[in-house]
Motif scaffolding. Sequence first.
Motif, mmCIF file in Angstrom:
data_model
loop_
_atom_site.group_PDB
_atom_site.id
_atom_site.type_symbol
_atom_site.label_atom_id
_atom_site.label_comp_id
_atom_site.label_asym_id
_atom_site.label_seq_id
_atom_site.Cartn_x
_atom_site.Cartn_y
_atom_site.Cartn_z
ATOM 1 N N GLU A 23 47.316 34.925 39.382
ATOM 2 C CA GLU A 23 48.388 34.432 40.256
ATOM 3 C C GLU A 23 47.886 33.255 41.087
ATOM 4 O OE1 GLU A 23 49.896 37.647 42.595
ATOM 5 O OE2 GLU A 23 50.533 38.724 40.783
ATOM 6 N N HIS A 24 46.597 33.255 41.429
ATOM 7 C CA HIS A 24 46.106 32.140 42.250
ATOM 8 C C HIS A 24 44.876 31.430 41.681
ATOM 9 C CE1 HIS A 24 43.183 34.848 44.299
ATOM 10 N NE2 HIS A 24 44.034 35.709 43.852
ATOM 11 N N ILE A 25 44.303 31.963 40.599
ATOM 12 C CA ILE A 25 43.199 31.245 39.948
ATOM 13 C C ILE A 25 43.657 30.890 38.532
ATOM 14 C CG2 ILE A 25 40.803 31.350 39.149
ATOM 15 C CD1 ILE A 25 40.247 33.293 41.455
ATOM 16 N N LYS A 26 43.873 29.588 38.318
ATOM 17 C CA LYS A 26 44.500 29.190 37.055
ATOM 18 C C LYS A 26 43.527 29.317 35.871
ATOM 19 C CE LYS A 26 47.696 25.508 35.889
ATOM 20 N NZ LYS A 26 48.069 24.163 36.293
ATOM 21 N N ASP A 57 41.568 21.535 42.907
ATOM 22 C CA ASP A 57 41.150 22.674 43.736
ATOM 23 C C ASP A 57 40.137 23.470 42.944
ATOM 24 O OD1 ASP A 57 42.864 22.147 45.904
ATOM 25 O OD2 ASP A 57 44.555 22.924 44.754
ATOM 26 N N GLY A 135 42.665 31.276 47.996
ATOM 27 C CA GLY A 135 43.779 30.325 48.020
ATOM 28 C C GLY A 135 44.083 29.945 46.581
ATOM 29 N N ASN A 136 44.725 28.839 46.384
ATOM 30 C CA ASN A 136 45.030 28.451 45.001
ATOM 31 C C ASN A 136 43.892 27.635 44.428
ATOM 32 O OD1 ASN A 136 47.450 29.752 44.781
ATOM 33 N ND2 ASN A 136 48.556 28.065 45.751
ATOM 34 N N GLU A 138 42.418 25.799 40.883
ATOM 35 C CA GLU A 138 42.772 25.367 39.525
ATOM 36 C C GLU A 138 41.633 25.704 38.547
ATOM 37 O OE1 GLU A 138 44.427 21.529 39.662
ATOM 38 O OE2 GLU A 138 45.038 21.549 37.563
#
Length: 275
Positions: A23-26, A57, A135-136, A138
């Motif tokens: 959901e937050h680590i692509k 990120d 956090g987010n 990428e």
Amino acid sequence: MAEKGKERDFQAELKEEQDKLREHIKHTIMVISGKGGVGKSTVSANLAYALNSFGKDVGLVDADIHGPTIPKLLGMENVKLNSTPEGKILPAIVPPGLKVISMAFLVPDSDAPIIWRGPMKYNAIKQFLQDAQWGNIEYLIVDLPPGTGDESISIAQLTGADGSIIVTTPQSVALLNSRKAVGFAQKMSIPIIGIIENMSGFICPHCGERVDIFGEGGGERTAEEFGLPFLGRIPLDKKICDGGEAGRPMIIDNDNSDNIDIFKDLAEKVIKFYE
Ligand SMILES: Nc1ncnc2c1ncn2[C@@H]1O[C@H](COP(=O)(O)OP(=O)(O)OP(=O)(O)O)[C@@H](O)[C@H]1O
Ligand SMILES: [Mg+2]
């Protein structure tokens, strides 16, 4: 029968953990090698910086529980992690905005050996990944210990890693082991971004002659053998070693050195891999 049920529960639990992280680590990229000392941490740190310098990120996890070196390479030896009021770990931030977590931040005495069995390592890694406020992100770059042991398996399972970079040096012992690293990634169904050859020749600073101390072209041949992309050669460079000693990865100094271009080129290849 009961065993099969347990296995199903474990797989379902893993899938849930992976979905939560995604959901937050692509993308999670594991930097692996079959053999120690080939430059995984150096490649991880410089690649993380290079991606961050492109405005991405980026998070960097030092998953080498027994010999964490990222804090040394990034000059963060005195960092201790903070946490949020809810008890979530806050990754340390290196300018311009690289988020870093290392086991070394969590232990009071960095010289003391960590004597843990597999399940303890699994839990520590789980905490790094899930109980941290990332956090987010990428690209999460994971610097692994050498080989294909507990930490590598845990990270692959917990994150459902969707990329790996295999670091090797040109000599045959390293190449033999890099084949094992390829086999590991394939067995764990982790896509391989490619193979990078480090310590690939030395350019004499006095006469400019290239000396292939560890042989020549082995990384490329291994990549060919497996039909994998070859991501480039990083020569032995005193600036890389000095950068590690000084806690300042060479890429920060952006001084037109060819090796900086190699790391930027690597970052571009990583970005392209996911396009
Ligand atoms: N291309 C290079 N030129 C000069 N020195 C290098 C180069 N790559 C790595 N080094 C140096 O070699 C040493 C080992 O590198 P590094 O710690 O990145 O390897 P590693 O694969 O992470 O090791 P380990 O398996 O112990 O985790 C470090 O001192 C590093 O600064
Ligand atoms: Mg290392």
